[in-house]
Design a protein around this motif. Structure first.
Motif, PDB file in Angstrom:
ATOM      1  N   MET A   1       0.826  -1.190   0.000  1.00  0.00           N
ATOM      2  CA  MET A   1       0.000   0.000   0.000  1.00  0.00           C
ATOM      3  C   MET A   1       0.867   1.249   0.000  1.00  0.00           C
ATOM      4  N   VAL A   2       0.542   2.149  -0.864  1.00  0.00           N
ATOM      5  CA  VAL A   2       1.302   3.386  -0.986  1.00  0.00           C
ATOM      6  C   VAL A   2       1.066   4.286   0.228  1.00  0.00           C
ATOM      7  N   THR A   3      -0.165   4.355   0.697  1.00  0.00           N
ATOM      8  CA  THR A   3      -0.494   5.226   1.823  1.00  0.00           C
ATOM      9  C   THR A   3       0.267   4.817   3.070  1.00  0.00           C
ATOM     10  N   ALA A   4       0.318   3.536   3.354  1.00  0.00           N
ATOM     11  CA  ALA A   4       1.028   3.052   4.536  1.00  0.00           C
ATOM     12  C   ALA A   4       2.508   3.395   4.478  1.00  0.00           C
ATOM     13  N   SER A   5       3.111   3.291   3.310  1.00  0.00           N
ATOM     14  CA  SER A   5       4.535   3.611   3.200  1.00  0.00           C
ATOM     15  C   SER A   5       4.786   5.109   3.364  1.00  0.00           C
ATOM     16  N   ILE A   6       3.851   5.930   2.917  1.00  0.00           N
ATOM     17  CA  ILE A   6       3.984   7.380   3.092  1.00  0.00           C
ATOM     18  C   ILE A   6       3.895   7.743   4.576  1.00  0.00           C
ATOM     19  N   VAL A   7       2.916   7.194   5.257  1.00  0.00           N
ATOM     20  CA  VAL A   7       2.751   7.468   6.693  1.00  0.00           C
ATOM     21  C   VAL A   7       3.976   6.972   7.460  1.00  0.00           C
ATOM     22  N   GLU A   8       4.470   5.803   7.118  1.00  0.00           N
ATOM     23  CA  GLU A   8       5.654   5.253   7.771  1.00  0.00           C
ATOM     24  C   GLU A   8       6.869   6.155   7.529  1.00  0.00           C
ATOM     25  N   ALA A   9       7.020   6.688   6.327  1.00  0.00           N
ATOM     26  CA  ALA A   9       8.131   7.584   6.019  1.00  0.00           C
ATOM     27  C   ALA A   9       8.040   8.874   6.833  1.00  0.00           C
ATOM     28  N   VAL A  10       6.836   9.392   7.015  1.00  0.00           N
ATOM     29  CA  VAL A  10       6.645  10.599   7.825  1.00  0.00           C
ATOM     30  C   VAL A  10       7.043  10.320   9.271  1.00  0.00           C
ATOM     31  N   PHE A  11       6.617   9.192   9.818  1.00  0.00           N
ATOM     32  CA  PHE A  11       6.968   8.842  11.197  1.00  0.00           C
ATOM     33  C   PHE A  11       8.478   8.665  11.361  1.00  0.00           C
ATOM     34  N   HIS A  12       9.138   8.060  10.369  1.00  0.00           N
ATOM     35  CA  HIS A  12      10.593   7.903  10.432  1.00  0.00           C
ATOM     36  C   HIS A  12      11.285   9.268  10.393  1.00  0.00           C
ATOM     37  N   ALA A  13      10.785  10.181   9.578  1.00  0.00           N
ATOM     38  CA  ALA A  13      11.366  11.525   9.496  1.00  0.00           C
ATOM     39  C   ALA A  13      11.217  12.260  10.828  1.00  0.00           C
ATOM     40  N   ILE A  14      10.067  12.128  11.478  1.00  0.00           N
ATOM     41  CA  ILE A  14       9.839  12.759  12.779  1.00  0.00           C
ATOM     42  C   ILE A  14      10.788  12.166  13.818  1.00  0.00           C
ATOM     43  N   ALA A  15      10.932  10.842  13.829  1.00  0.00           N
ATOM     44  CA  ALA A  15      11.825  10.178  14.793  1.00  0.00           C
ATOM     45  C   ALA A  15      13.276  10.576  14.559  1.00  0.00           C
ATOM     46  N   ASP A  16      13.703  10.631  13.311  1.00  0.00           N
ATOM     47  CA  ASP A  16      15.075  11.028  12.992  1.00  0.00           C
ATOM     48  C   ASP A  16      15.339  12.461  13.433  1.00  0.00           C
ATOM     49  N   ALA A  17      14.402  13.347  13.196  1.00  0.00           N
ATOM     50  CA  ALA A  17      14.561  14.747  13.596  1.00  0.00           C
ATOM     51  C   ALA A  17      14.621  14.866  15.117  1.00  0.00           C
ATOM     52  N   ALA A  18      13.791  14.109  15.821  1.00  0.00           N
ATOM     53  CA  ALA A  18      13.786  14.159  17.285  1.00  0.00           C
ATOM     54  C   ALA A  18      15.103  13.655  17.855  1.00  0.00           C
ATOM     55  N   SER A  19      15.688  12.635  17.224  1.00  0.00           N
ATOM     56  CA  SER A  19      16.946  12.090  17.746  1.00  0.00           C
ATOM     57  C   SER A  19      18.102  13.066  17.564  1.00  0.00           C
ATOM     58  N   SER A  20      17.987  14.009  16.647  1.00  0.00           N
ATOM     59  CA  SER A  20      19.039  15.009  16.448  1.00  0.00           C
ATOM     60  C   SER A  20      18.622  16.377  16.992  1.00  0.00           C
ATOM     61  N   ASP A  21      17.613  16.409  17.853  1.00  0.00           N
ATOM     62  CA  ASP A  21      17.098  17.637  18.475  1.00  0.00           C
ATOM     63  C   ASP A  21      16.566  18.664  17.479  1.00  0.00           C
ATOM     64  N   ALA A  22      16.202  18.220  16.292  1.00  0.00           N
ATOM     65  CA  ALA A  22      15.618  19.127  15.299  1.00  0.00           C
ATOM     66  C   ALA A  22      14.092  19.125  15.455  1.00  0.00           C
ATOM     67  N   GLU A  23      13.479  20.186  15.023  1.00  0.00           N
ATOM     68  CA  GLU A  23      12.025  20.309  15.075  1.00  0.00           C
ATOM     69  C   GLU A  23      11.442  19.916  13.724  1.00  0.00           C
ATOM     70  N   THR A  24      10.329  19.185  13.744  1.00  0.00           N
ATOM     71  CA  THR A  24       9.639  18.801  12.522  1.00  0.00           C
ATOM     72  C   THR A  24       8.269  19.464  12.532  1.00  0.00           C
ATOM     73  N   SER A  25       7.931  20.111  11.445  1.00  0.00           N
ATOM     74  CA  SER A  25       6.660  20.813  11.353  1.00  0.00           C
ATOM     75  C   SER A  25       5.840  20.263  10.197  1.00  0.00           C
ATOM     76  N   ILE A  26       4.566  20.006  10.464  1.00  0.00           N
ATOM     77  CA  ILE A  26       3.621  19.603   9.432  1.00  0.00           C
ATOM     78  C   ILE A  26       2.582  20.724   9.360  1.00  0.00           C
ATOM     79  N   PRO A  27       2.629  21.540   8.321  1.00  0.00           N
ATOM     80  CA  PRO A  27       1.726  22.694   8.228  1.00  0.00           C
ATOM     81  C   PRO A  27       0.253  22.297   8.382  1.00  0.00           C
ATOM     82  N   GLY A  28      -0.444  23.040   9.213  1.00  0.00           N
ATOM     83  CA  GLY A  28      -1.853  22.780   9.458  1.00  0.00           C
ATOM     84  C   GLY A  28      -2.103  21.690  10.479  1.00  0.00           C
TER      85      GLY A  28
END
Length: 73
Positions: A1-28
């Protein structure tokens, strides 16, 4: 499923940013960031005994105004 892989990629990006003390913003939607929690004194709720709670890093979420507006209609 394409949707599941997109959501998983977003969660990985948030986790990676948190581990490097960076902020992740999703507009809206909101912002995700890591913040430090200092060592503190606490109590064991079962016995009332004093104990030290270790310092740690926590994830914090701040909702965007658009999300708050939808939730508070």
């Amino acid at each position: 499923m394409v949707t599941a892989s997109i959501v998983e990629a977003v969660f990985h990006a948030i986790a990676d940013a948190a581990s490097s003390d960076a902020e992740t913003s999703i507009p809206g939607f909101g912002k995700f960031k890591a913040k430090a929690s200092l060592e503190r004194e606490g109590r064991n709720p079962a016995t009332g005994e004093k104990m030290t709670v270790a310092a740690s890093r926590k994830r914090a979420f701040t909702p965007a105004k658009a999300l708050n507006d939808v939730l508070n209609r």
